[in-house]
Design an enzyme around this catalytic site. Structure first.
Site, PDB file in Angstrom:
ATOM      1  N   SER A   1     -11.386  -0.126   3.117  1.00  0.00           N
ATOM      2  CA  SER A   1     -10.547  -0.581   4.225  1.00  0.00           C
ATOM      3  C   SER A   1      -9.967   0.617   4.967  1.00  0.00           C
ATOM      4  CB  SER A   1      -9.414  -1.464   3.708  1.00  0.00           C
ATOM      5  OG  SER A   1      -9.926  -2.661   3.168  1.00  0.00           O
TER       6      SER A   1
ATOM      7  N   ARG B   1       0.823  -1.225   0.000  1.00  0.00           N
ATOM      8  CA  ARG B   1       0.000   0.000   0.000  1.00  0.00           C
ATOM      9  C   ARG B   1       0.854   1.272   0.000  1.00  0.00           C
ATOM     10  NH1 ARG B   1      -2.462  -3.728  -1.057  1.00  0.00           N
ATOM     11  NH2 ARG B   1      -4.388  -4.532  -0.151  1.00  0.00           N
TER      12      ARG B   1
ATOM     13  N   GLU C   1      -5.100   3.305   6.180  1.00  0.00           N
ATOM     14  CA  GLU C   1      -5.086   3.080   4.735  1.00  0.00           C
ATOM     15  C   GLU C   1      -5.878   4.194   4.049  1.00  0.00           C
ATOM     16  OE1 GLU C   1      -6.595  -0.293   1.543  1.00  0.00           O
ATOM     17  OE2 GLU C   1      -5.554  -0.953   3.359  1.00  0.00           O
TER      18      GLU C   1
END
Length: 304
Positions: free
Chosen positions: A222, A172, A296
């Site tokens: 998320s 990520r 995130e």
């Protein structure tokens, strides 16, 4: 507030003091000092070349994985939406997609072209530009597994080309600083396969997502990255935060009963409620388990 006098002329839309809440999945947040929706890449390049370098620039996609804070966003917010930004073409085993194309549409195009490997994009609620920025992924695959190259524009409106290795992708994360490059187009590579089998896998991912995620709620996808060796949803659940309403200035936000790594706005939440909930959970999980949860979801703008 940044000085927005003498903004360059544009062919697209340029809106001053434009509320951003309607453009995000959470449906919260303040206004952009200016919101620019460029007509095409040339319009964007010309605007950037003429824009005062001191004016902050923030890129906003479909607003699926972002909290816009209640105080709004300083400077110019750029949204790459509309047909010119969502073009998807296939050639042999490659797919080219505009930065404003939905990841799910890239997956559909791969099925039609009989290319496997991109099916997981059906499970990512965002655009190609966002996927490039954060190495988006799900169900065991990531953008780095399928990306060949991408090109974009610098803050000065100059074209730059990046090969996969230039992104320095990890989980990520990319080494390219956020908002330094405004992505315009990506090139992906798939593996030739039976279109029916590719579509079947996409259907399976879509069905699984509908059953396990609150996709019809005002959510942001998320919330936290998975810490090494752990699942964020389990940590949130074990700390007792599933379905628990938390408020700071508005009606409150909560982690979904369906998936406890997804925050939702049940109706009257403010951005402060949503971000405050996330920070409260991070602190509680750290205190109870010793594990640090990292965001995130992007949080942008002024707090109030």
């Amino acid at each position: 507030m940044a000085s927005l006098e003498h903004l360059p002329p544009v062919r697209g839309k340029l809106l001053l003091n434009e509320p951003l809440g309607p453009y995000t999945w959470f449906r919260v947040g303040g206004a952009a000092d200016a919101l620019f929706i460029p007509a095409d890449a040339d319009d964007l390049a010309d605007f950037l070349k003429g824009l005062d370098p001191s004016v902050p620039v923030t890129v906003l996609g479909v607003g699926s994985n972002v909290i816009v804070r209640d105080g709004g966003v300083e400077g110019v917010v750029i949204r790459l939406v509309g047909r010119p930004w969502a073009q998807i073409t296939t050639d042999g085993d490659t797919i080219k997609a505009g930065a404003g194309a939905l990841d799910s549409m890239v997956a559909k195009a791969s099925a039609k072209a009989g290319l496997a490997g991109l099916e997981f994009y059906a499970g990512i609620p965002g655009t190609v530009g966002g996927a490039l920025t954060m190495n988006a992924g799900c169900y065991g695959s990531e953008t780095k597994d399928i990306l060949v190259s991408a090109w974009g524009l610098t803050r000065r409106g100059e074209r730059v080309d990046y090969a996969l290795a230039d992104f320095g992708y990890t989980y990520r994360h990319s080494v390219v600083p956020e908002n330094e490059i405004i992505w315009v187009e990506a090139t992906y590579r798939g593996t030739p396969a039976d279109p029916t089998e590719v579509q079947a896998k996409i259907d399976e991912i879509t069905s699984r997502r509908e059953l396990t995620q609150p996709i019809r709620e005002k959510t942001g996808g998320s919330t936290f990255k998975n810490p090494p060796g752990h699942s964020s949803w389990k940590l949130v659940d074990e700390a007792g935060w599933r379905g628990k309403l938390f408020a700071v200035t508005g009606g409150g936000a909560m982690f979904s009963d369906l998936h406890s790594n997804f925050m939702i706005n049940p109706g009257e939440a403010t951005a402060a409620d949503i971000e405050g909930l996330g920070e409260a959970v991070r602190a509680d999980v750290k205190q109870k388990s010793g594990i640090q949860l990292d965001w995130e979801i992007k949080r942008i703008g002024r707090t109030g």
